[in-house]
Design an enzyme around this catalytic site. Sequence first.
Site, PDB file in Angstrom:
ATOM      1  N   CYS A  73       0.863  -1.182   0.000  1.00 54.14           N
ATOM      2  CA  CYS A  73       0.000   0.000   0.000  1.00 54.14           C
ATOM      3  C   CYS A  73       0.898   1.230   0.000  1.00 54.14           C
ATOM      4  CB  CYS A  73      -0.857   0.029   1.267  1.00 54.14           C
ATOM      5  SG  CYS A  73      -1.796  -1.453   1.540  1.00 54.14           S
TER       6      CYS A  73
ATOM      7  N   ARG B 256       1.598   1.758  -5.911  1.00 55.16           N
ATOM      8  CA  ARG B 256       1.766   0.748  -4.854  1.00 55.16           C
ATOM      9  C   ARG B 256       0.470   0.037  -4.528  1.00 55.16           C
ATOM     10  NH1 ARG B 256       6.394   1.349  -1.916  1.00 55.16           N
ATOM     11  NH2 ARG B 256       5.433   0.340  -0.134  1.00 55.16           N
TER      12      ARG B 256
ATOM     13  N   TRP C  61      -3.650  -1.745  -1.245  1.00 59.30           N
ATOM     14  CA  TRP C  61      -3.587  -3.004  -1.986  1.00 59.30           C
ATOM     15  C   TRP C  61      -4.040  -4.057  -0.986  1.00 59.30           C
ATOM     16  CZ3 TRP C  61      -2.784  -4.729  -6.864  1.00 59.30           C
ATOM     17  CH2 TRP C  61      -2.631  -6.098  -7.033  1.00 59.30           C
TER      18      TRP C  61
ATOM     19  N   ASN D 277       0.725  -0.047   6.232  1.00 63.37           N
ATOM     20  CA  ASN D 277       1.109  -0.915   5.119  1.00 63.37           C
ATOM     21  C   ASN D 277       1.825  -2.098   5.757  1.00 63.37           C
ATOM     22  OD1 ASN D 277       1.895  -2.085   2.732  1.00 63.37           O
ATOM     23  ND2 ASN D 277       3.562  -0.656   2.324  1.00 63.37           N
ATOM     24  N   GLY D 278       1.417  -3.326   5.389  1.00 60.64           N
ATOM     25  CA  GLY D 278       2.089  -4.509   5.953  1.00 60.64           C
ATOM     26  C   GLY D 278       1.056  -5.500   6.468  1.00 60.64           C
TER      27      GLY D 278
ATOM     28  N   GLU E 196       9.380 -21.362 -17.946  1.00 58.37           N
ATOM     29  CA  GLU E 196       9.214 -19.963 -17.485  1.00 58.37           C
ATOM     30  C   GLU E 196      10.354 -19.101 -18.001  1.00 58.37           C
ATOM     31  OE1 GLU E 196       6.832 -18.407 -16.446  1.00 58.37           O
ATOM     32  OE2 GLU E 196       7.646 -16.593 -15.547  1.00 58.37           O
TER      33      GLU E 196
ATOM     34  N   LYS F 139       9.780 -15.823 -20.325  1.00 59.63           N
ATOM     35  CA  LYS F 139      10.291 -14.481 -19.962  1.00 59.63           C
ATOM     36  C   LYS F 139      11.063 -13.884 -21.133  1.00 59.63           C
ATOM     37  CE  LYS F 139       8.296 -13.482 -16.834  1.00 59.63           C
ATOM     38  NZ  LYS F 139       7.343 -14.421 -17.008  1.00 59.63           N
TER      39      LYS F 139
ATOM     40  N   GLU G 134       8.725 -12.962 -23.982  1.00 64.96           N
ATOM     41  CA  GLU G 134       7.809 -11.854 -23.665  1.00 64.96           C
ATOM     42  C   GLU G 134       8.490 -10.496 -23.806  1.00 64.96           C
ATOM     43  OE1 GLU G 134       6.685 -13.196 -19.705  1.00 64.96           O
ATOM     44  OE2 GLU G 134       4.573 -13.165 -20.303  1.00 64.96           O
TER      45      GLU G 134
ATOM     46  N   HIS H 262      14.913 -36.024 -28.586  1.00 65.22           N
ATOM     47  CA  HIS H 262      13.888 -36.492 -29.558  1.00 65.22           C
ATOM     48  C   HIS H 262      13.374 -35.298 -30.358  1.00 65.22           C
ATOM     49  CE1 HIS H 262      14.069 -40.209 -27.350  1.00 65.22           C
ATOM     50  NE2 HIS H 262      13.760 -39.572 -26.230  1.00 65.22           N
TER      51      HIS H 262
ATOM     52  N   LYS I  78      -1.225  -7.059 -19.272  1.00 67.17           N
ATOM     53  CA  LYS I  78      -0.972  -7.603 -17.928  1.00 67.17           C
ATOM     54  C   LYS I  78      -2.007  -8.671 -17.593  1.00 67.17           C
ATOM     55  CE  LYS I  78       1.176  -8.149 -14.202  1.00 67.17           C
ATOM     56  NZ  LYS I  78       2.397  -8.984 -14.370  1.00 67.17           N
TER      57      LYS I  78
END
Length: 625
Positions: free
Chosen positions: A2, A28, A78, A104-105, A498, A502, A505, A521, A620
């Site tokens: 946040c 944030r 958030w 925040n936390g 992955e 990356k 992308e 193969h 996104k």
Amino acid sequence: MCGIFGAVAREGDVSGALLEGLRRLEYRGYDSAGLAVVTTRGDLEVRRAEGRLAALAARLRESSFGGSASVGIGHTRWATHGAPVERNAHPHRDCGGELVVVHNGIIENYLDLRRDLAARGHRFASETDTEVLAHLVEENLKAGAGGPADAGALARAVHVSLAGVRGAYALVVLSRSHPHTLVAARADVPLCLGLARDATYCASDVPAFLDRTREVIFLHNGEVAEITAGGYALRRLEGERVERAPTRIDWDAAAVERGGYPHFMLKEIHEQPDVLAAAAFDRLDEARGDVRFEDPLFDDDERWRKVSRIDLVACGSALHAGFVGRFYFERLARLPAQADFASEYRYRAPLPADGALFLAISQSGETADTLGAAREAARRGLPVAAIVNAVGSTLWREAHGVVGTHAGPEVGVAATKTFLAQLVALYLLAIRAGRARGALTVEQGRSRIHDLRALRAHLGALLEGQTRAAIARIAEREKDAKGFLFLGRGLQYPIALEGALKLKEISYLHAEGYPAGEMKHGPIALVEKALPVVALATSSPLLEKTFTNMQEVRARGGKLIAICSRGEAAASEVADEVLEVPAVPEDLAPLVNVIPLQLLAYEIARLRGCDIDMPRNLAKSVTVE
Ligand code: BG6
């Protein structure tokens, strides 16, 4: 994550500065926002609104504060505990509306604190962990006992209140009866002060006040700041004074929103040690060698014992996490699991099995294919669970049970920290399932929990070490390669996928992830100097087999880059380049091994001049089929 902001000015009105400061912190978190001020008439006034900051600004235009205010606090949320609705928006008040807190936390022991406060008559208005802070300060302010003798009453009350709080926090307190003071405190979550000539600011991050001052005091963990228009007093939580010279910040505002990093993606890669903590540490129950979730669905042992299979379904990076998660459920809980593309699952009409649990994984909670698959599963009578980052998103609301990943907003389109958070959530769920089904003993659970706690330091060391420099050299050499092949066995195969994703992308180079054992193969026909091969060769029972596959590549003139566990000397005999990573238990190696691959993609994309945070053709969250 946040954004919190506070201001105390010698004169004039701070509400405009507060709103502007929150706007600069909106990256944030943006589920809801709120402001509180003490007006020159002595009234404590609060305005809060669900959604983006614009909604709060509109609320303020509709209903402005009843007078000028030279002290105030603000917050962009958030959500982690409690849906992103107005009653959960910060600032949160005490019983009498005499003081407010922004935070925040995560307060790990908030349930115990809330229960004790309610037993003493406190009335709660939200489901957040934050609100307990307001009631604790209220109680200790009234009691007037304790705290540093040289501090003001409000600061003393905060010191005493925080002595009983466990968790991570950056917080600011504003009290109607102390209209010229703010009190701020920090534990594991960033908080800083901005020292201007006519005012003092406190914020989660420098952007909030950079247009007003570049003189910054960064609070350290366990410190409390008593803030007035003329300055501040800094103390340890235990009371002793702290002197610290201000830091001058020369970044430009845009750079500062990225924390000084050139791209959000690089910032988010470096946030991963803290994301591990945010995703896991308040769910670990060392005593019972188990994991505790906010959602009761996952705490029901009987339900876990009746689960016959888990269908892991997602898209993109989230599905790669699902491929790792499949191993976790089978290894830790002896629970059959399958992982599939959401876009395939929803039309494959999977045969419903009695006791099957559908588990969707989605950072945004809005991906159309994943939502479609979840709705199809629900239509077929499967219980639908979800691992989601965005609180209150469609999937979050529609699932029967949710595990939040608490990774904070991810601005970079290519998933990094949210991917790691998904792996953490899957590992925790597998421990929970294993303990519920008797597949994990208390001791085994404790050992897994210990490994996870120890991992944060390993991730930090990896990010602060020489890895990035080594990767930058490789990137410089290979930035115009024809493409890349990523190889891995077992748990490392999803990480090979992955790593390839990356690179595709953000650098637009072709890349392919492949099971190392399967490469002979077909894909081995691609091997040539212009096509570097990255092999995931960290400690594992399959390492010898992976080395054999690496030899096969070398024998055909391929160029091999190996990701190896520190001290794995054998790798240097079969690879052109060895990137060492901390040696960790095999099941946690995916969380370590993905980091050099994220950095490799980043460095190559940077050298190729690509738009790293907003790569072409991507979004996104893809909310269409
Ligand atoms: C893609 C994103 O569009 O969607 C990926 O670029 C992401 O980073 C994938 O992994 C799935 O998104 P989500 O929000 O469902 O995890």
